[in-house]
Scaffold this active site. Structure first.
Site, PDB file in Angstrom:
ATOM      1  CE  LYS A   1      -1.117   7.051   6.889  1.00 18.13           C
ATOM      2  NZ  LYS A   1      -0.711   5.949   5.868  1.00 18.13           N
TER       3      LYS A   1
ATOM      4  CG  PHE B   1      -1.921   1.242   1.224  1.00 15.00           C
ATOM      5  CD1 PHE B   1      -3.027   1.400   0.497  1.00 15.00           C
ATOM      6  CD2 PHE B   1      -1.557   2.390   1.813  1.00 15.00           C
ATOM      7  CE1 PHE B   1      -3.941   2.224   0.286  1.00 15.00           C
ATOM      8  CE2 PHE B   1      -2.231   3.514   1.763  1.00 15.00           C
ATOM      9  CZ  PHE B   1      -3.386   3.432   0.758  1.00 15.00           C
TER      10      PHE B   1
ATOM     11  CG  ASP C   1       5.505   4.139   1.932  1.00  9.86           C
ATOM     12  OD1 ASP C   1       5.396   4.838   2.968  1.00  9.86           O
ATOM     13  OD2 ASP C   1       4.634   3.906   1.118  1.00  9.86           O
TER      14      ASP C   1
END
Ligand SMILES: *Cc1c(COP(=O)(O)O)cnc(C)c1O
Length: 413
Positions: free
Chosen positions: A261, A147, A232
């Site tokens: 985030k 993802f 990531d």
């Protein structure tokens, strides 16, 4: 709370949202209005322990006072200049972020998906300029179950039919190999491979930890074949797994690291591409940009978000409390097939006979915990990193109570 005791004059949040909003989410039917630390409150005044923390955007806890202070102060001074001009928050932000992550160059963006897109552009260009790969032929290796966000390029290399179905045509130049299989990854490397893009722990796939030795092996393969390793860490980074970056568990360093985030503590979308000197070094004026990327408000917020992470030792707390919580989750038994994770990036996978994770998340909500189901049978448990031992025990008691109880009915809708 039963609908019958809701006053009839109450604004119908859920009805209006369903009527006017695109249905690209299926949220639990709880309407939140306030948050503080690990707690959130709904419009009826019920309090919940937030066990999702905004998919790890709120690692520092809701409305952290020191980040809020930075946001409020900066918002009264200067919020956006665009990168057409310099601003006085950018340099100190770069300096602090680079020092903390041992990086040489930063490219500031806003959302995680933008950071991924930026990395793809940069490593392709690096491949053409530094490796002499024929223009248009660059390949990037990714892992199945990945993802990396929701843009068209990124979903093009997703293996999730829901994420990609109906959204093609997709950009070429990506090859997927099974996550955790270094031999398969090596076999996929060609003379045109410029990068390997990987999550240290696959978050959205259900907190999937690769086998020991996998990431160091990938690091060694990338070095041997002259390929950039792009980690990531948008979800695993900034303390979530018990270290500032998940790569530290493996004793490796990526060539390109993506963070987002929690880089803003949930106040504001802030992401960054971090790299060694080479990769981002290929970008020249006009070749990439973002109106909001690197704006002074984002920089001030991110500086505060990083400062509190470090000064309040949130990675250390995540390691300690996470180990305690994981041990507790492993002791539950009943419908639990496996509890796994690292730091406070945890998941409970249920046996298929348990009827799916959604109904259990609804029952947990009634017990005062907000958790998120993923991939049918998995409940993610990833509270803010400031969770105390008492709060962890409070959560465990309730999770145990719910999971050892009768199988709950699934809400309609
Ligand atoms: C959330 C996430 C993204 C995308 O971030 P957005 O801010 O939603 O675009 C990318 N990669 C990983 C690993 C993520 O968890």
């Amino acid at each position: 709370m039963p609908d019958s005791i809701m006053p009839s004059f109450r604004y119908d949040h859920i009805g209006v949202e369903e009527r006017l909003g695109a249905h690209n989410y299926h949220p639990l039917d709880v309407v939140l209005t306030r948050g503080e630390g690990v707690w959130v409150w709904d419009v009826e005044g019920n309090r919940y322990l937030d066990c999702l923390a905004g998919y790890s955007a709120v690692n520092q806890g809701h409305c952290h006072p020191r980040i809020r202070e930075a946001l409020v102060a900066q918002s009264g001074r200067l919020t956006l200049t665009s990168r057409a001009f310099r601003n006085d928050q950018l340099a100190p932000y770069f300096e602090e972020l680079c020092a903390l992550t041992r990086s040489h160059l930063v490219l500031p963006m806003n959302t995680g998906a933008e950071a991924v897109e930026t990395a793809i552009k940069a490593v392709r260009k690096w491949g053409y300029e530094r490796r002499g790969i024929p223009e248009g032929a660059a390949e990037i290796i990714v892992c199945t179950g990945n993802f990396h966000g929701r843009t068209t390029a990124v979903i093009g290399f997703s293996s999730d039919p829901e994420a990609r179905g109906g959204f093609g045509p997709f950009a070429p130049g990506f090859r997927a190999v099974p996550f955790g299989d270094a031999a398969a990854l090596e076999a996929a490397i060609t003379p045109n491979t410029v990068g390997v893009l990987i999550e240290p722990i696959q978050g959205e796939a259900g907190v999937i930890i690769p086998p020991p030795g996998y990431l160091p092996a990938v690091r060694a393969l990338c070095t041997r074949h002259g390929v950039t390793l792009i980690l990531d860490e948008i979800q695993t980074g900034l303390g979530r797994t018990g270290r500032l970056l998940a790569e530290e568990h493996e004793g490796i360093e990526a060539d390109v690291t993506l963070v987002g985030k929690a880089l803003s503590g949930g106040f504001y979308p802030v992401s960054a591409v971090l790299s060694n000197g080479e990769v981002l070094g290929v970008l020249q004026p006009g070749q990439h940009g973002s109106t909001f990327g690197g704006n002074p408000l984002a920089c001030a917020v991110a500086r505060a978000a990083l400062r509190v992470l470090v000064e309040e030792d949130m990675p250390g707390n995540a390691a300690r409390i996470g180990a305690h919580l994981l041990a507790g989750l492993r002791g539950i038994g009943g419908p639990v097939r496996e509890a796994r994770g690292r730091g406070l990036m945890l998941a409970v996978e249920l046996h298929p006979e348990a009827g799916g994770a959604r109904r259990w998340c609804e029952a947990l909500r009634r017990a005062g915990l907000l958790c998120k189901d993923t991939h049918g049978h998995t409940i993610r448990v990833s509270p803010p990193l400031i969770l105390t031992r008492d709060q962890a025990d409070w959560a465990l008691e309730r999770i145990e109570g719910v999971l050892r109880g009768p199988t709950p009915d699934l809400a309609a809708g």
